[in-house]
Design a protein around this motif. Structure first.
Motif, PDB file in Angstrom:
ATOM      1  N   PRO A  55       0.813  -1.225   0.000  1.00 35.01           N
ATOM      2  CA  PRO A  55       0.000   0.000   0.000  1.00 35.01           C
ATOM      3  C   PRO A  55       0.846   1.275   0.000  1.00 35.01           C
ATOM      4  O   PRO A  55       0.503   2.247  -0.679  1.00 35.01           O
ATOM      5  N   VAL A  56       1.962   1.265   0.720  1.00 37.72           N
ATOM      6  CA  VAL A  56       2.794   2.463   0.757  1.00 37.72           C
ATOM      7  C   VAL A  56       3.373   2.732  -0.635  1.00 37.72           C
ATOM      8  O   VAL A  56       3.336   3.864  -1.131  1.00 37.72           O
ATOM      9  N   GLY A  57       3.871   1.650  -1.252  1.00 37.48           N
ATOM     10  CA  GLY A  57       4.397   1.805  -2.609  1.00 37.48           C
ATOM     11  C   GLY A  57       3.303   2.245  -3.573  1.00 37.48           C
ATOM     12  O   GLY A  57       3.522   3.102  -4.434  1.00 37.48           O
ATOM     13  N   GLY A  58       2.108   1.688  -3.414  1.00 41.99           N
ATOM     14  CA  GLY A  58       0.984   2.066  -4.265  1.00 41.99           C
ATOM     15  C   GLY A  58       0.636   3.528  -4.075  1.00 41.99           C
ATOM     16  O   GLY A  58       0.348   4.253  -5.029  1.00 41.99           O
ATOM     17  N   TYR A  59       0.701   3.976  -2.819  1.00 43.91           N
ATOM     18  CA  TYR A  59       0.377   5.362  -2.516  1.00 43.91           C
ATOM     19  C   TYR A  59       1.365   6.314  -3.187  1.00 43.91           C
ATOM     20  O   TYR A  59       0.986   7.303  -3.804  1.00 43.91           O
ATOM     21  N   PHE A  60       2.642   5.966  -3.109  1.00 46.96           N
ATOM     22  CA  PHE A  60       3.646   6.862  -3.678  1.00 46.96           C
ATOM     23  C   PHE A  60       3.719   6.787  -5.201  1.00 46.96           C
ATOM     24  O   PHE A  60       3.972   7.788  -5.858  1.00 46.96           O
ATOM     25  N   THR A  61       3.516   5.588  -5.758  1.00 40.18           N
ATOM     26  CA  THR A  61       3.593   5.496  -7.223  1.00 40.18           C
ATOM     27  C   THR A  61       2.244   5.790  -7.867  1.00 40.18           C
ATOM     28  O   THR A  61       2.177   5.989  -9.077  1.00 40.18           O
ATOM     29  N   GLY A  62       1.204   5.753  -7.055  1.00 35.55           N
ATOM     30  CA  GLY A  62      -0.120   6.031  -7.592  1.00 35.55           C
ATOM     31  C   GLY A  62      -0.712   4.889  -8.381  1.00 35.55           C
ATOM     32  O   GLY A  62      -1.754   5.021  -8.993  1.00 35.55           O
ATOM     33  N   SER A  63      -0.077   3.752  -8.364  1.00 34.33           N
ATOM     34  CA  SER A  63      -0.677   2.627  -9.086  1.00 34.33           C
ATOM     35  C   SER A  63      -0.560   1.336  -8.283  1.00 34.33           C
ATOM     36  O   SER A  63       0.375   1.155  -7.497  1.00 34.33           O
ATOM     37  N   ALA A  64      -1.525   0.483  -8.485  1.00 32.31           N
ATOM     38  CA  ALA A  64      -1.529  -0.789  -7.778  1.00 32.31           C
ATOM     39  C   ALA A  64      -0.330  -1.628  -8.208  1.00 32.31           C
ATOM     40  O   ALA A  64       0.331  -2.263  -7.395  1.00 32.31           O
ATOM     41  N   LEU A  65      -0.061  -1.576  -9.499  1.00 36.00           N
ATOM     42  CA  LEU A  65       1.064  -2.364 -10.003  1.00 36.00           C
ATOM     43  C   LEU A  65       2.364  -1.918  -9.337  1.00 36.00           C
ATOM     44  O   LEU A  65       3.176  -2.741  -8.894  1.00 36.00           O
ATOM     45  N   GLY A  66       2.542  -0.595  -9.228  1.00 31.16           N
ATOM     46  CA  GLY A  66       3.726  -0.065  -8.559  1.00 31.16           C
ATOM     47  C   GLY A  66       3.833  -0.608  -7.146  1.00 31.16           C
ATOM     48  O   GLY A  66       4.904  -1.007  -6.689  1.00 31.16           O
ATOM     49  N   GLY A  67       2.688  -0.640  -6.450  1.00 29.30           N
ATOM     50  CA  GLY A  67       2.676  -1.142  -5.079  1.00 29.30           C
ATOM     51  C   GLY A  67       3.109  -2.596  -5.019  1.00 29.30           C
ATOM     52  O   GLY A  67       3.939  -2.986  -4.192  1.00 29.30           O
ATOM     53  N   VAL A  68       2.546  -3.399  -5.917  1.00 26.96           N
ATOM     54  CA  VAL A  68       2.866  -4.824  -5.918  1.00 26.96           C
ATOM     55  C   VAL A  68       4.353  -5.026  -6.213  1.00 26.96           C
ATOM     56  O   VAL A  68       5.031  -5.817  -5.551  1.00 26.96           O
ATOM     57  N   LEU A  69       4.865  -4.278  -7.181  1.00 27.81           N
ATOM     58  CA  LEU A  69       6.281  -4.429  -7.538  1.00 27.81           C
ATOM     59  C   LEU A  69       7.182  -4.021  -6.376  1.00 27.81           C
ATOM     60  O   LEU A  69       8.185  -4.688  -6.089  1.00 27.81           O
ATOM     61  N   ILE A  70       6.817  -2.952  -5.690  1.00 25.77           N
ATOM     62  CA  ILE A  70       7.631  -2.528  -4.547  1.00 25.77           C
ATOM     63  C   ILE A  70       7.561  -3.572  -3.432  1.00 25.77           C
ATOM     64  O   ILE A  70       8.566  -3.904  -2.796  1.00 25.77           O
ATOM     65  N   ALA A  71       6.384  -4.142  -3.218  1.00 23.11           N
ATOM     66  CA  ALA A  71       6.264  -5.202  -2.219  1.00 23.11           C
ATOM     67  C   ALA A  71       7.187  -6.368  -2.582  1.00 23.11           C
ATOM     68  O   ALA A  71       7.878  -6.930  -1.724  1.00 23.11           O
ATOM     69  N   MET A  72       7.213  -6.717  -3.866  1.00 21.76           N
ATOM     70  CA  MET A  72       8.084  -7.815  -4.291  1.00 21.76           C
ATOM     71  C   MET A  72       9.547  -7.453  -4.071  1.00 21.76           C
ATOM     72  O   MET A  72      10.348  -8.292  -3.605  1.00 21.76           O
ATOM     73  N   ALA A  73       9.889  -6.210  -4.387  1.00 25.61           N
ATOM     74  CA  ALA A  73      11.280  -5.780  -4.210  1.00 25.61           C
ATOM     75  C   ALA A  73      11.678  -5.873  -2.741  1.00 25.61           C
ATOM     76  O   ALA A  73      12.759  -6.378  -2.397  1.00 25.61           O
ATOM     77  N   VAL A  74      10.790  -5.412  -1.873  1.00 23.42           N
ATOM     78  CA  VAL A  74      11.082  -5.494  -0.436  1.00 23.42           C
ATOM     79  C   VAL A  74      11.222  -6.958  -0.013  1.00 23.42           C
ATOM     80  O   VAL A  74      12.113  -7.323   0.767  1.00 23.42           O
ATOM     81  N   GLY A  75      10.351  -7.802  -0.555  1.00 28.37           N
ATOM     82  CA  GLY A  75      10.435  -9.229  -0.238  1.00 28.37           C
ATOM     83  C   GLY A  75      11.787  -9.804  -0.631  1.00 28.37           C
ATOM     84  O   GLY A  75      12.397 -10.572   0.129  1.00 28.37           O
ATOM     85  N   THR A 122      -3.128   1.669   7.680  1.00 28.17           N
ATOM     86  CA  THR A 122      -2.809   2.712   6.699  1.00 28.17           C
ATOM     87  C   THR A 122      -4.059   3.185   5.970  1.00 28.17           C
ATOM     88  O   THR A 122      -3.983   3.645   4.841  1.00 28.17           O
ATOM     89  N   GLN A 123      -5.190   3.070   6.639  1.00 26.69           N
ATOM     90  CA  GLN A 123      -6.453   3.425   5.998  1.00 26.69           C
ATOM     91  C   GLN A 123      -6.412   4.827   5.376  1.00 26.69           C
ATOM     92  O   GLN A 123      -6.859   5.037   4.252  1.00 26.69           O
ATOM     93  N   SER A 124      -5.816   5.757   6.110  1.00 26.27           N
ATOM     94  CA  SER A 124      -5.856   7.150   5.660  1.00 26.27           C
ATOM     95  C   SER A 124      -5.073   7.380   4.369  1.00 26.27           C
ATOM     96  O   SER A 124      -5.208   8.408   3.733  1.00 26.27           O
ATOM     97  N   LEU A 125      -4.210   6.415   3.983  1.00 25.54           N
ATOM     98  CA  LEU A 125      -3.460   6.604   2.737  1.00 25.54           C
ATOM     99  C   LEU A 125      -4.340   6.441   1.508  1.00 25.54           C
ATOM    100  O   LEU A 125      -3.997   6.904   0.426  1.00 25.54           O
ATOM    101  N   ASN A 126      -5.475   5.753   1.694  1.00 24.90           N
ATOM    102  CA  ASN A 126      -6.344   5.460   0.549  1.00 24.90           C
ATOM    103  C   ASN A 126      -5.558   4.874  -0.619  1.00 24.90           C
ATOM    104  O   ASN A 126      -5.671   5.304  -1.756  1.00 24.90           O
ATOM    105  N   SER A 127      -4.753   3.903  -0.325  1.00 28.08           N
ATOM    106  CA  SER A 127      -3.855   3.349  -1.333  1.00 28.08           C
ATOM    107  C   SER A 127      -4.651   2.549  -2.361  1.00 28.08           C
ATOM    108  O   SER A 127      -5.748   2.051  -2.073  1.00 28.08           O
ATOM    109  N   PRO A 128      -4.093   2.456  -3.574  1.00 24.48           N
ATOM    110  CA  PRO A 128      -4.809   1.729  -4.632  1.00 24.48           C
ATOM    111  C   PRO A 128      -4.909   0.239  -4.310  1.00 24.48           C
ATOM    112  O   PRO A 128      -4.100  -0.294  -3.558  1.00 24.48           O
ATOM    113  N   VAL A 129      -5.917  -0.404  -4.876  1.00 24.25           N
ATOM    114  CA  VAL A 129      -6.066  -1.847  -4.666  1.00 24.25           C
ATOM    115  C   VAL A 129      -5.931  -2.575  -5.996  1.00 24.25           C
ATOM    116  O   VAL A 129      -6.122  -2.007  -7.057  1.00 24.25           O
ATOM    117  N   VAL A 130      -5.587  -3.840  -5.866  1.00 25.10           N
ATOM    118  CA  VAL A 130      -5.502  -4.683  -7.053  1.00 25.10           C
ATOM    119  C   VAL A 130      -6.926  -5.067  -7.443  1.00 25.10           C
ATOM    120  O   VAL A 130      -7.696  -5.517  -6.593  1.00 25.10           O
TER     121      VAL A 130
END
Lengths: 306, 360, 511
Positions: A55-75, A122-130
């Protein structure tokens, strides 16, 4: 409504699939770790950190895909940290796994608070969802369509990965070499296979899988990160991996049992049955299954010796 | 014959110092980076627990569960197993203590004692299961014990909600414990209670068990070399099962001591995490029973410091988890400094042999 | 016969700990021959091969291969040069299929995938060419030992090896499989391959080899053509001994029978019969030496008597009571003690202090306790006494056993096993890999034990040790008793060698 009706509704199976997805990612990550001869006990902690990274990555990149990719990178980064300590610095993997879990537990709350001013989520981030998607032809099949269509993209990705990983570990040189390295380092080295290289590939894949599992939890299952949200799914993935002893199909089967048990627990709540007691079922089943399996295997060994 | 300890013997200690130092440096760096008033925050963190009797009391009372789970981990890991069910055992100890205190209805302190003994036994059984499955079915104790933790959580919550739920409370709290079923306060102005005394007593008893009985000796032998244990006539399976039960007794009893010392009702809805903390305690204490109180003091001090800091600043309390994790990782990274240690040992051995040869 | 393909010249290898494993060894192998490399365990064969494969660096000497000086750093280097090794302990991945094992690291590819069809074809083709019948699709974990060996040979062949080294290949095979292997080796020879055949089985060497080289105690004893050699001649070469150490002992005075083993049988997990109807007796005041080439059941015999194998059959009577099926604890209580073969794996706990290692078997005894608790004063007294009695070189008894040198660690094990004042001591390779001083000391202790009227069962692969210490000698071959000599001085090492190597067998020793 009777129990039978509840259990055999298409809704029940739909929920089962929804609930099994994160465990499937966890189990596939554990499987990949194990194939490379690396202890899978870090998975729980890795997933937790990824669940926040999504969600944090999604929030900063503005896209769900960005969020997923950042999650994978962190993993992947976390998997390498675990690998560095256990393979290079000789840390006991169990202790490293516990440490990683404690670390992620602390760091996620810390960062959540730092980013949102709130420790819980992180509700307040309103991050994108897949997004969830309907599968064109399949969705029109009666009953089955309503079970297997309409899931998160990541759910379909997880099923696709079962197939891809099967091909990878059994049909490609890289996968087979990872298995060789994980099972018998000496023999792999004796034919010139670079052991560390294949361990690193395993870490890379396993970290990415754990990242997807974490991202699913916070970007699909629900739409935000909340503290301790992995809640043991990494450990269960480990159990499912040892229950399915190493093959993706059997692992998927074991994971499905967990998904159905979870789903059953939710359904039975409506009947005013003690949910907490029902929540125990998958864990009890795991212990029994692993014990029987281990016991039989040790008996087979003994039999051979007679 | 008693000689000065060789230099190589200090390497472990040096590694621990280094680990503690590095983790504190990391945390200080984080504080300096993100705090608005970094010096105040640091001051609270480092000296906060010493600023009032009540706060220092918090440190002492926080040691009790840590001592029990630290001891439990030392005993559970002694024969070379990684049974992690102390977390579930501690939790079930609390559930059992709560239930027993409400059901037994014995007069006065007898009720307290009976409930605590019952809690210990329940805790013992929890840790026994992975041990028995390991010995009898060769099932991986790590996986089974992790599963058992969740069974303990859900089963424990079920028991509380089904039988002991107090409908007058808005949360799923239990009824209040009967009067007298409480570990009395011993230092006015704090919540330090008899639980701390029990914990220290337990440390002494376990020290005797580990160091002064042949059982402790055998458990150690099984952990160090189970082939040798078997060949020396020690039955390793039996030793494993007993140690797992004893470890569970400690965790379960610790749960009860924590509950009756700090609460009037059962009010947990998740696993408290003291079992995991026990792993850090055991590592920092170098798996030596006599160091457990110091390790517990250290961790409890860190926690109270972080708690004080978090209330006065924007640094959340959970920073402690990061310190804990980094410490576990670094202390148990045996490869760090192992090269130096090896060199020192070789040097010392040579020197020793030279001196003995010369003396002949 | 063709040209010289391999020449190892004046190879000397001194390990960092000072052990000289090879001294001025020469080996010359001709192209297209089967060359036997013979010698007892510890003769330096494996060190020599490690040097050839780049696992170890020679201290002195040169290796010439196909006329050029050979310099390899690791096994895959050697493979590239065309040298392949079939290890005694197979280097196979059990969960992979046969073809996957064979092509591992050099898989034919189609895109990113393995070209399975091509891989199987390659394996099948090579297998057919050399008549190595094995199913390429079978999972290695499921196939027999003989087939696994074929997979290993295939692996080496497919990597283009011209020179094949087989490390005791028949040690794990049944007689039928051995004959099959020999046919395949002859086939390889016909196809122009050169084979180095490491073995100590004279008959097998006589059957298929062209030339042989014998190593003993790290030196080359000699090379000869097989057709000019006799079984006795080779045996004499192999088992000759260099007497380094002697022990003075009084004539034996045998007392009553202490241990009586009858028809002892034991079959291991893999179904190999390791003990085959073994019967013998040990009397008070007797050292019974159990001789044999390693891996012929001596180790199992010692372990079976000490209760390691509850599922062995037969009878083990000790002073009239049956020991078979009893726990080790009970066996120890009966007055037996045991010096195990492997001090690191079984004999001692490296992370525990010396005193703990010294009392590991007697921690329950009341002598070490006061009011039911361990009495450290007595424990340390015992520790210091044993350290002094056995001249263990250490700082004090708090030092970790793992920090001691091999000889001193072995003395700790020996001290413990003597400290319970056993009626029968089983010593399994009691002086392996230790320095001369410790060796001499342990021998002296064993003789003292026997002079005190106790029994000793001495298992050793070191013929010198057997000849020097034993009052009587039992020779094991292939799990059965090949010979028994009541009076050890009546037999020469060459005679023993004939029985050890399976050239002769006494009639009626079973009784």
């Amino acid at each position: 409504m009777s129990i039978v009706e509840i259990v055999f509704s298409s809704d029940f199976f739909f929920t089962s699939i929804r609930l099994m997805t994160p465990i499937l990612f966890a189990a596939l990550a554990c499987m990949t770790f194990s194939k490379g001869g690396i202890d899978p006990i870090g998975t729980e902690g890795i997933m937790l950190l990824c669940a926040l990274a999504g969600p944090v990555g999604g929030y900063f990149t503005g896209s769900a895909l960005g969020g997923v990719l950042i999650a994978m990178a962190v993993g992947i980064v976390m998997a390498f940290v675990f690998g560095y300590f256990t393979l290079i610095l000789d840390t006991n993997p169990v202790l490293a796994g516990i440490a990683l879990n404690t670390f992620s537990g602390g760091l996620t709350i810390f960062l959540t608070y730092y980013l949102t001013g709130n420790k819980g989520s992180t509700q307040s981030l309103n991050s994108p969802v897949v997004p969830n998607i309907n599968i064109p032809v399949l969705e029109n099949i009666p009953v089955l369509g309503s079970i297997i269509s309409g899931h998160s993209v990541l759910t379909y990705v997880s099923f696709l990965l079962v197939v891809l990983l099967t091909l990878f570990f059994w049909k490609t040189p890289y996968g087979v070499r990872i298995r060789a390295v994980g099972e018998n380092e000496k023999s792999a080295a004796s034919v010139g296979v670079n052991i560390m290289k294949y361990k690193y590939i395993a870490l890379l894949i396993a970290g990415g899988l754990a990242g997807l599992g974490g991202a699913y939890m916070s970007m699909s299952y629900v739409s935000m990160f909340s503290r301790d949200m992995i809640a043991g799914r990494g450990w269960i993935g480990m159990a499912a991996e040892s229950m399915g002893f190493g093959t993706p199909w059997r692992i998927t089967g074991s994971v499905l049992i967990f998904g159905m048990a979870d789903s059953l627990a939710i359904r039975l709540q409506m009947l005013n049955l003690p949910t907490q007691l029902i929540s125990c079922i998958p864990y009890v089943v795991t212990i029994i299954a692993i014990s029987i399996y281990s016991w039989q295997r040790s008996r087979v060994k003994k039999k051979k010796s007679e | 014959m008693k000689n000065r300890k060789p230099l190589s013997g200090y390497i472990e200690m040096f590694r621990m110092m280094l680990a503690i130092f590095i983790s504190l440096v990391i945390v200080f760096a984080i504080i300096l980076l993100i705090s608005e008033q970094p010096l105040e925050a640091l001051g609270d963190f480092v000296f906060g627990p010493l600023t009032s009797l009540r706060r220092f009391g918090n440190v002492i009372e926080g040691m009790t569960p840590l001592m029990f789970t630290g001891l439990a981990v030392i005993i559970l890991f002694k024969p070379g197993l990684f049974n992690l069910s102390m977390e579930g055992s501690f939790f079930m100890g609390m559930v059992a203590a709560c239930g027993a205190s409400l059901v037994f209805g014995l007069p006065g302190k007898l009720n307290l004692v009976a409930a605590m003994v019952f809690a210990a036994i329940v805790g013992g059984i929890v840790c026994l299961i992975p041990g028995v499955l390991k010995v009898k079915a060769h099932a991986n104790e790590l996986v089974t014990s992790l599963m058992i933790n969740y069974i303990c959580l859900y089963f424990g919550l079920y028991v509380i909600n089904e039988f002991f739920y107090d409908p007058t409370q808005n949360s799923s709290y239990s009824y209040m414990f009967p009067e007298g079923t409480v570990l009395e306060n011993i230092v006015e102005g704090t919540r330090i209670n008899q639980g701390t005394i029990l914990a220290v007593l337990t440390v002494v008893i376990i020290w005797f068990l580990v160091n002064k009985t042949s059982f402790g000796f055998k458990a150690n032998l099984v952990g160090e070399n189970n082939n040798m244990a078997d060949y020396c006539g020690v039955k390793s399976g039996k030793i494993i099962i007993i140690t797992q039960f004893v470890g569970g007794l400690l965790a379960g009893f610790g749960g009860a001591a924590h509950l009756f010392g700090m609460f009037e009702r059962f009010q947990y809805s998740a696993l408290p995490g003291y079992g995991w903390d026990g792993v850090l305690i055991a590592i920092v204490a170098k798996h030596k029973v006599q160091y457990v109180p110091f390790a517990a003091l250290f961790l409890s001090y860190l926690r109270i410091g972080a708690d004080i800091m978090s209330r006065n600043s924007n640094i959340p309390f959970e920073i402690v988890n990061i310190i804990q994790a980094v410490m576990v990782l670094l202390i148990s990274a045996t490869a760090i400094l192992s090269g130096v240690k090896k060199k020192l040992i070789v040097k010392e051995t040579r020197a020793l042999e030279a001196s003995k040869e010369g003396g002949r | 016969m063709g040209n010289e393909i391999l020449r190892m010249e004046h190879i000397t290898k001194v390990y960092p700990n000072g052990v000289m494993a090879n001294k001025d060894v020469n080996l010359s192998v001709m192209e297209g021959e089967i060359h036997a490399l013979m010698g007892e365990n510890g003769a330096g064969k494996s060190t020599l091969m490690k040097i050839l494969f780049g696992d170890e660096e020679a201290t002195e000497g040169k290796v010439w291969y196909k006329g050029e000086e050979l310099k390899v750093k690791n096994a895959s280097d050697a493979i590239k040069k065309g040298i392949g090794m079939v290890h005694q302990h197979f280097m196979l991945v059990d969960s992979l299929r046969v073809y996957e094992n064979v092509v591992l690291g050099m898989e034919p590819k189609k895109g990113v995938m393995t070209d399975t069809r091509e891989a199987v074809r390659l394996v099948q083709e090579t297998a057919d060419k050399y008549n190595l019948k094995v199913d390429p699709m079978a999972v290695v974990g499921d196939i027999s030992v003989g087939q696994k060996q074929k997979v290993e040979i295939l692996k080496v062949l497919l990597r283009g090896a011209k020179l094949l080294i087989l490390d005791e290949p028949t040690a794990v095979l049944t007689p039928q499989e051995t004959q099959e292997l020999f046919e395949q080796l002859l086939m390889l020879k016909k196809n122009g391959h050169t084979i180095i055949f490491i073995s100590h089985k004279i008959r097998e060497v006589m059957q298929i080899c062209d030339n042989l080289t014998v190593l003993r105690a790290g030196r080359t004893v000699g090379s000869m053509e097989v057709k000019n050699a006799t079984e006795e001649g080779i045996s004499r070469f192999m088992v000759g001994r260099d007497v380094v150490l002697k022990v003075n002992k009084k004539p034996a005075r045998f007392g009553d029978v202490l241990l009586s083993v009858k028809n002892l049988n034991y079959t291991n997990k893999e179904g190999r019969r390791l003990l085959d109807n073994v019967s013998f007796k040990i009397r008070k005041g007797q050292i019974l030496g159990v001789a044999g080439v390693e891996g012929n059941g001596q180790n199992e015999l010692a372990e079976a008597v000490f209760g390691f194998y509850p599922d062995a059959t037969g009878s083990i009577l000790f002073e009239g009571s049956e020991l078979l099926g009893k726990s080790i604890k009970t066996i120890r209580k009966n007055g037996l003690s045991y010096i195990p073969e492997d001090r690191i794996k079984t004999g001692a706990a490296g992370n525990l202090p010396i005193w703990a290692n010294l009392i590991a078997d007697t921690v329950d005894s009341p002598e070490l306790k006061k009011n039911g608790l361990l009495d450290y004063k007595k424990i340390h007294e015992r520790g210091e006494t044993l350290i002094e009695d056995f001249t263990i070189l250490c700082k004090n008894d708090e030092q970790l056993a793992g920090m001691l040198s091999g000889g001193n660690m072995q003395k700790v094990v020996v001290a413990r096993e003597f400290s319970s004042d056993p009626k029968l001591l089983i010593a399994n390779q009691p002086t392996r890999g230790i320095d001369v001083g410790a060796n001499e000391f342990i021998w002296k202790k064993i003789v003292e034990q026997r002079d005190a009227g106790k029994g000793v069962m001495l298992v050793s692969a070191d013929l010198n040790e057997i000849m020097e210490l034993s009052d009587s000698i039992l020779v094991m071959c292939d799990g059965h008793v090949a010979a028994y000599f009541e009076d050890a001085s009546s037999v020469t090492e060459f005679e023993l060698g004939n029985y050890m190597l399976g050239l002769k067998r006494q009639e009626g020793v079973e009784e």
